[in-house]
Design a protein around this motif. Structure first.
Motif, PDB file in Angstrom:
ATOM      1  N   ASP A  49     -29.228  -5.420 -15.921  1.00  0.00           N
ATOM      2  CA  ASP A  49     -30.488  -4.905 -16.441  1.00  0.00           C
ATOM      3  C   ASP A  49     -31.540  -4.754 -15.347  1.00  0.00           C
ATOM      4  N   THR A  50     -31.376  -5.468 -14.240  1.00  0.00           N
ATOM      5  CA  THR A  50     -32.431  -5.495 -13.228  1.00  0.00           C
ATOM      6  C   THR A  50     -32.005  -5.081 -11.823  1.00  0.00           C
ATOM      7  N   LEU A  51     -30.691  -4.956 -11.560  1.00  0.00           N
ATOM      8  CA  LEU A  51     -30.232  -4.737 -10.195  1.00  0.00           C
ATOM      9  C   LEU A  51     -28.974  -3.880 -10.178  1.00  0.00           C
ATOM     10  N   CYS A  52     -28.890  -2.966  -9.210  1.00  0.00           N
ATOM     11  CA  CYS A  52     -27.672  -2.177  -8.989  1.00  0.00           C
ATOM     12  C   CYS A  52     -27.146  -2.469  -7.585  1.00  0.00           C
ATOM     13  N   THR A  53     -25.816  -2.532  -7.461  1.00  0.00           N
ATOM     14  CA  THR A  53     -25.161  -2.742  -6.179  1.00  0.00           C
ATOM     15  C   THR A  53     -24.148  -1.627  -5.977  1.00  0.00           C
ATOM     16  N   ALA A  54     -24.151  -1.013  -4.796  1.00  0.00           N
ATOM     17  CA  ALA A  54     -23.273   0.121  -4.499  1.00  0.00           C
ATOM     18  C   ALA A  54     -21.939  -0.359  -3.933  1.00  0.00           C
ATOM     19  N   GLU A  68     -21.767 -13.052 -13.154  1.00  0.00           N
ATOM     20  CA  GLU A  68     -22.141 -14.273 -13.862  1.00  0.00           C
ATOM     21  C   GLU A  68     -21.611 -14.355 -15.282  1.00  0.00           C
ATOM     22  N   GLY A  69     -20.707 -13.482 -15.686  1.00  0.00           N
ATOM     23  CA  GLY A  69     -20.248 -13.501 -17.065  1.00  0.00           C
ATOM     24  C   GLY A  69     -21.219 -12.787 -17.981  1.00  0.00           C
ATOM     25  N   ILE A  70     -21.844 -11.719 -17.468  1.00  0.00           N
ATOM     26  CA  ILE A  70     -22.754 -10.901 -18.264  1.00  0.00           C
ATOM     27  C   ILE A  70     -22.194  -9.482 -18.317  1.00  0.00           C
ATOM     28  N   ASP A  71     -22.773  -8.655 -19.159  1.00  0.00           N
ATOM     29  CA  ASP A  71     -22.347  -7.261 -19.247  1.00  0.00           C
ATOM     30  C   ASP A  71     -22.894  -6.474 -18.065  1.00  0.00           C
ATOM     31  N   TYR A  72     -22.062  -5.563 -17.537  1.00  0.00           N
ATOM     32  CA  TYR A  72     -22.465  -4.665 -16.460  1.00  0.00           C
ATOM     33  C   TYR A  72     -22.253  -3.226 -16.919  1.00  0.00           C
ATOM     34  N   VAL A  73     -22.911  -2.305 -16.223  1.00  0.00           N
ATOM     35  CA  VAL A  73     -22.695  -0.878 -16.440  1.00  0.00           C
ATOM     36  C   VAL A  73     -22.423  -0.262 -15.066  1.00  0.00           C
ATOM     37  N   MET A  74     -21.371   0.576 -14.999  1.00  0.00           N
ATOM     38  CA  MET A  74     -21.050   1.246 -13.751  1.00  0.00           C
ATOM     39  C   MET A  74     -21.417   2.716 -13.866  1.00  0.00           C
ATOM     40  N   HIS A  75     -22.053   3.237 -12.815  1.00  0.00           N
ATOM     41  CA  HIS A  75     -22.387   4.650 -12.706  1.00  0.00           C
ATOM     42  C   HIS A  75     -21.583   5.226 -11.545  1.00  0.00           C
ATOM     43  N   VAL A  76     -20.795   6.248 -11.803  1.00  0.00           N
ATOM     44  CA  VAL A  76     -20.061   6.922 -10.739  1.00  0.00           C
ATOM     45  C   VAL A  76     -21.023   7.914 -10.092  1.00  0.00           C
ATOM     46  N   LEU A  77     -21.287   7.739  -8.814  1.00  0.00           N
ATOM     47  CA  LEU A  77     -22.242   8.586  -8.104  1.00  0.00           C
ATOM     48  C   LEU A  77     -21.560   9.775  -7.437  1.00  0.00           C
ATOM     49  N   GLN A  78     -20.341   9.546  -6.921  1.00  0.00           N
ATOM     50  CA  GLN A  78     -19.627  10.623  -6.230  1.00  0.00           C
ATOM     51  C   GLN A  78     -18.138  10.320  -6.236  1.00  0.00           C
ATOM     52  N   VAL A  79     -17.339  11.362  -6.464  1.00  0.00           N
ATOM     53  CA  VAL A  79     -15.884  11.237  -6.390  1.00  0.00           C
ATOM     54  C   VAL A  79     -15.388  12.043  -5.194  1.00  0.00           C
ATOM     55  N   PRO A  80     -14.208  11.707  -4.671  1.00  0.00           N
ATOM     56  CA  PRO A  80     -13.685  12.455  -3.519  1.00  0.00           C
ATOM     57  C   PRO A  80     -13.448  13.923  -3.865  1.00  0.00           C
ATOM     58  N   GLU A  81     -13.444  14.737  -2.837  1.00  0.00           N
ATOM     59  CA  GLU A  81     -13.193  16.164  -3.013  1.00  0.00           C
ATOM     60  C   GLU A  81     -11.846  16.355  -3.708  1.00  0.00           C
ATOM     61  N   GLY A  82     -11.809  17.284  -4.669  1.00  0.00           N
ATOM     62  CA  GLY A  82     -10.585  17.552  -5.407  1.00  0.00           C
ATOM     63  C   GLY A  82     -10.514  16.837  -6.742  1.00  0.00           C
ATOM     64  N   TYR A  83     -11.498  15.953  -7.020  1.00  0.00           N
ATOM     65  CA  TYR A  83     -11.544  15.222  -8.292  1.00  0.00           C
ATOM     66  C   TYR A  83     -12.833  15.548  -9.025  1.00  0.00           C
ATOM     67  N   GLY A  84     -12.783  15.385 -10.339  1.00  0.00           N
ATOM     68  CA  GLY A  84     -13.965  15.618 -11.145  1.00  0.00           C
ATOM     69  C   GLY A  84     -14.258  14.429 -12.029  1.00  0.00           C
ATOM     70  N   PHE A  85     -15.539  14.200 -12.295  1.00  0.00           N
ATOM     71  CA  PHE A  85     -15.974  13.149 -13.216  1.00  0.00           C
ATOM     72  C   PHE A  85     -17.388  13.470 -13.649  1.00  0.00           C
ATOM     73  N   ASP A  86     -17.678  13.282 -14.928  1.00  0.00           N
ATOM     74  CA  ASP A  86     -19.023  13.492 -15.456  1.00  0.00           C
ATOM     75  C   ASP A  86     -19.906  12.329 -15.015  1.00  0.00           C
ATOM     76  N   THR A  87     -20.727  12.552 -13.982  1.00  0.00           N
ATOM     77  CA  THR A  87     -21.530  11.470 -13.418  1.00  0.00           C
ATOM     78  C   THR A  87     -22.636  10.987 -14.352  1.00  0.00           C
ATOM     79  N   ALA A  88     -22.873  11.702 -15.458  1.00  0.00           N
ATOM     80  CA  ALA A  88     -23.840  11.227 -16.447  1.00  0.00           C
ATOM     81  C   ALA A  88     -23.233  10.139 -17.335  1.00  0.00           C
ATOM     82  N   GLN A  89     -21.908  10.020 -17.301  1.00  0.00           N
ATOM     83  CA  GLN A  89     -21.213   9.037 -18.131  1.00  0.00           C
ATOM     84  C   GLN A  89     -21.360   7.639 -17.545  1.00  0.00           C
TER      85      GLN A  89
END
Length: 107
Positions: A49-54, A68-89
């Protein structure tokens, strides 16, 4: 309060002269293609909720981190060339889930 056995990756806090330790949870997010091949160099942010680590996924397609045994959320910022991913997900990483698999589509 119970003092938990600490591992090499645990954090120790000193409060009012007492040493308290808690065991950290190891999380792994594995990126693969549709055939199950690992995808390296996926650039992500792992957030509380308060910090992001790359992180970048390694040669095994894995991003590993301790928490710490809490919920996290991952944001995909960039994928390698030749791959696709909806970065808003957002990719949820629940507190008790040690392994999360993500399949990337080839473009």
């Amino acid at each position: 309060s119970t003092l938990l056995a600490s591992s090499a990756a645990s954090d120790v806090y000193k409060r009012q002269g007492y040493t308290w330790a808690y065991a950290l949870v190891e999380h792994v997010v594995r990126f693969t293609d549709a055939e199950g091949n690992p995808v390296a160099q996926v650039f992500v942010n792992v957030c509380t909720d308060t910090l992001c680590t790359a992180y970048f996924s390694d040669a095994n397609g894995e991003v590993a981190f301790s928490g710490e045994g809490i919920d996290y959320v991952m944001h995909v910022l960039q994928v390698p060339e030749g791959y696709g991913f909806d970065t808003a997900q957002e990719i949820p990483i629940p507190a008790g889930q040690e392994l999360v698999s993500v399949v990337l589509e080839k473009e």
